[in-house]
Design an enzyme around this catalytic site. Sequence first.
Site, short mmCIF file in Angstrom:
data_model
loop_
_atom_site.label_atom_id
_atom_site.label_comp_id
_atom_site.label_asym_id
_atom_site.label_seq_id
_atom_site.Cartn_x
_atom_site.Cartn_y
_atom_site.Cartn_z
N ARG A 94 -2.72 1.35 -9.70
CA ARG A 94 -2.99 2.61 -9.00
C ARG A 94 -4.45 2.68 -8.55
O ARG A 94 -4.78 3.47 -7.68
CB ARG A 94 -2.72 3.80 -9.92
CG ARG A 94 -1.26 4.04 -10.20
CD ARG A 94 -1.10 5.09 -11.27
NE ARG A 94 -1.51 6.41 -10.81
CZ ARG A 94 -0.71 7.33 -10.36
NH1 ARG A 94 0.58 7.09 -10.29
NH2 ARG A 94 -1.14 8.51 -9.98
N HIS A 133 -10.65 -0.36 28.85
CA HIS A 133 -11.26 0.97 28.98
C HIS A 133 -12.40 1.17 27.98
O HIS A 133 -12.63 2.29 27.52
CB HIS A 133 -10.19 2.06 28.82
CG HIS A 133 -9.12 1.97 29.86
ND1 HIS A 133 -9.35 2.24 31.18
CD2 HIS A 133 -7.83 1.56 29.77
CE1 HIS A 133 -8.24 2.04 31.88
NE2 HIS A 133 -7.30 1.62 31.04
N ASN A 153 -4.46 14.52 -14.15
CA ASN A 153 -4.35 13.89 -12.84
C ASN A 153 -4.20 15.02 -11.83
O ASN A 153 -3.31 15.86 -11.98
CB ASN A 153 -3.11 12.98 -12.85
CG ASN A 153 -2.98 12.18 -11.58
OD1 ASN A 153 -3.87 12.19 -10.73
ND2 ASN A 153 -1.85 11.49 -11.44
N GLY A 154 -5.06 15.08 -10.83
CA GLY A 154 -4.97 16.17 -9.85
C GLY A 154 -6.34 16.78 -9.63
O GLY A 154 -7.36 16.20 -10.00
N TRP A 171 -9.90 7.83 -11.25
CA TRP A 171 -10.44 7.48 -9.94
C TRP A 171 -11.29 8.68 -9.54
O TRP A 171 -10.75 9.76 -9.28
CB TRP A 171 -9.30 7.27 -8.96
CG TRP A 171 -9.68 6.70 -7.64
CD1 TRP A 171 -10.15 5.45 -7.39
CD2 TRP A 171 -9.57 7.35 -6.37
NE1 TRP A 171 -10.34 5.28 -6.05
CE2 TRP A 171 -10.00 6.43 -5.39
CE3 TRP A 171 -9.14 8.61 -5.96
CZ2 TRP A 171 -10.02 6.74 -4.04
CZ3 TRP A 171 -9.17 8.93 -4.61
CH2 TRP A 171 -9.60 7.99 -3.67
N LYS A 226 -3.79 -4.03 7.80
CA LYS A 226 -3.57 -4.91 6.65
C LYS A 226 -4.72 -5.90 6.54
O LYS A 226 -5.21 -6.16 5.46
CB LYS A 226 -2.23 -5.63 6.82
CG LYS A 226 -1.45 -5.72 5.60
CD LYS A 226 -0.48 -4.61 5.29
CE LYS A 226 -1.04 -3.22 5.23
NZ LYS A 226 -0.02 -2.21 4.94
N CYS A 276 -5.88 8.45 -10.39
CA CYS A 276 -5.78 8.66 -11.84
C CYS A 276 -4.38 8.38 -12.35
O CYS A 276 -3.39 8.64 -11.68
CB CYS A 276 -6.13 10.10 -12.18
SG CYS A 276 -7.76 10.56 -11.61
N GLU A 327 -0.69 -1.95 12.49
CA GLU A 327 -0.39 -2.33 11.10
C GLU A 327 -1.05 -3.68 10.76
O GLU A 327 -1.63 -3.84 9.68
CB GLU A 327 1.14 -2.40 10.92
CG GLU A 327 1.65 -3.13 9.69
CD GLU A 327 1.35 -2.45 8.37
OE1 GLU A 327 0.73 -1.36 8.38
OE2 GLU A 327 1.71 -3.02 7.33
N GLU A 364 -7.99 -4.09 5.29
CA GLU A 364 -8.05 -3.56 3.93
C GLU A 364 -8.11 -4.64 2.87
O GLU A 364 -8.68 -4.43 1.81
CB GLU A 364 -6.94 -2.54 3.64
CG GLU A 364 -5.55 -3.09 3.52
CD GLU A 364 -4.52 -2.00 3.21
OE1 GLU A 364 -4.75 -1.19 2.32
OE2 GLU A 364 -3.47 -2.00 3.88
N LYS A 406 -3.39 2.87 -4.81
CA LYS A 406 -2.00 2.74 -4.35
C LYS A 406 -1.41 4.07 -3.89
O LYS A 406 -0.68 4.13 -2.92
CB LYS A 406 -1.14 2.14 -5.46
CG LYS A 406 0.31 1.88 -5.08
CD LYS A 406 0.44 0.75 -4.07
CE LYS A 406 1.84 0.53 -3.58
NZ LYS A 406 1.89 -0.27 -2.36
C1 F6R Z 1 -2.07 0.57 3.43
C2 F6R Z 1 -1.45 1.63 2.66
C3 F6R Z 1 -1.86 3.04 2.93
C4 F6R Z 1 -0.68 3.98 2.69
C5 F6R Z 1 -1.12 5.44 2.80
C6 F6R Z 1 0.06 6.38 2.65
O1 F6R Z 1 -1.51 -0.68 3.15
O2 F6R Z 1 -0.64 1.36 1.81
O3 F6R Z 1 -2.37 3.19 4.21
O4 F6R Z 1 0.30 3.71 3.65
O5 F6R Z 1 -2.05 5.72 1.81
O6 F6R Z 1 0.75 6.13 1.48
P1 F6R Z 1 2.24 6.59 1.27
O7 F6R Z 1 3.13 5.77 2.14
O8 F6R Z 1 2.50 6.34 -0.19
O9 F6R Z 1 2.31 8.04 1.63
#
Ligand code: F6R
Length: 610
Positions: A27, A506, A100-101, A74, A487, A2, A483, A490, A605
């Site tokens: 966001r 394994h 928001n929350g 959201w 990436k 949100c 990682e 996602e 985000k």
């Molecule tokens: C993936 C990504 C998420 C964030 C996770 C934590 O590309 O961005 O996995 O890393 O939601 O977010 P932060 O770093 O903002 O605590």
Amino acid sequence: MCGIVGYVGEREALPIILKALKRIEYRGYDSCGVLVQNQGEMMGHKEVGAIDCLVSSLPESGYEGKIAIGHSRWATHGAPTVTNAHPHLDCNGEIAVVHNGIIENYQSIKEGVLCDCIFKSETDTEVIPHLINICLKRKLSPTELHSGELNALQVKEAVKEALSYLRGSYAILVAVKGFDGLVAARKESPLILGVGDREFFLASDVPAVLDQTNRIIFLEEEDLVVVEKDSIYIENGGSEVKREESLIEWTIEDAEKGGYEHFMLKEIHEEPKAIRDTLMGYLTEGRINLGLDFIVDAESILLVACGTSYYAALCGKYIIENLAKIPVRIEVASEFNYSDFVLDGSKVVAMAITQSGETADTLTALKKAKGYGCKTVAITNVLGSSATRLADETIYSRAGPEIGVAATKSFITQLIIFYLLGLFLSKMPASVFAEHINELKRMPQIAQRVLDEVNIQKHARYLSKYEHTFFVGRGVNLPISLEGALKLKEISYIHAEGYAAGELKHGPFALLTEDTPVIAILTRDDIYEKTLGNVKEIKARGSPVIAIAEEGDEEVEKYVDDVIRVPRTSALFSPIPNTVALHLLAYWTAKERGCEIDKPRNLAKSVTVE
Ligand code: F6R
């Protein structure tokens, strides 16, 4: 996640609110809404889907006014529908709230003090305007109630009393019919106040208002704010408080795409600069100054984080243990929060790694660590974020604003912070220290060379045709393979699993076929031969293998199908070029598949709910 925005001033509010909502689209949201006070009338409009849908369905007139609030939602409580979208109103349609929350006790409030109210939505938020309504009625005499005008004190006191019923987290904006201003409050959710010339902007994040003003007040935990066009009043714990303005130096241009098709690509191309900026912040004349002298007394370090930041933390464990020989324990924040963890806080420094500084699980973990008596440090990319307020100290990764949902440059700067931390804590001879510093200083250039020299698109074209992949690595490059897989999955929606190279045998071997390519990080480190052995095992099961290997390593070509060549560095620093290559690989593969790269489905985000 949100986003909330509000405006009070002398200009038409609606265009400002709509523009602000567009600016925080990154966001992630599924519905949106606005409310304008037009000559005392509360004119709301909501839509499911994008801000553009909201704009095109808005009636041409009736929404003129100098006070407005807006929201991008959201869904958490109740499906993404018009009814559940914010703003929410009280039963008379006179008090509007965006939130928001999460209000944890909304159900018991509905059944208790609000048992006579009729609710329209399934949301937790809707209890807030109803509560303000009953609190306002309690405070006003019948004459005041029917006068049609309310003053700041009356509204503020009613909001304050309403908030006392709430358990959970909130950043709220409240518009009340008959009051020429807005009331705002925050608890465990971000809220900023932009200051203009006889106008104020309220928002969940800075980019929402940056085209209007760069004078920002970061509101503190439990601040209650009243803004009218000529005045601002902030209260905390029952007394008035003054909050300083920060001048934000990010330009709008910083937050825009700068000629790249996607923010993510722009942000990957900013990795060398982000590394340089982060190094410059803490490295002067070969000396590291993190401003955290207390950490030298730590017997061990606890790292808590989520998602990509967790993988940065995992890499940080390898780096710090290698350089500083201090034990590092790492925990996924959402697990740590509910574990029976045994910890002597006097000996442990706890660090929360979070690019946004707003991830709910990570903030809870930070609080839990504080509860153990740990000294706490936030490693974050967002100035004034909640993590910086909670932690005793903060180390900023200086990646600049990151708009793409997938973390890229923020991840690589988190790694840089760990190199700095490891070296800062190390007790190595001065000459070895100097060698490491020199290597670290080469990293912007190394990252740039990956961007300039590696032809990743051919590998991306190849990978884009498959539905399942593995990423493998060992040691400090195990987190980098995790990682790389995260990436890829996602943003391209290809099923990708990151694994320790020695672990595939394994169990996951059962999945290896000619249709499951494996991306293997084959850095020439102490265990190169072992990793190469793992790759031979994989090849023997029929999977195509693409290696990420250093220039000059001719041997690797004998055993794999293709090689992504990266510049040579010392093994400990190899995560930097390998990360840039894997970020590019994910981006170009997703592009090849026509995915919506900056806003992958179902993701947001910053994840401000547990
Ligand atoms: C993936 C990504 C998420 C964030 C996770 C934590 O590309 O961005 O996995 O890393 O939601 O977010 P932060 O770093 O903002 O605590």
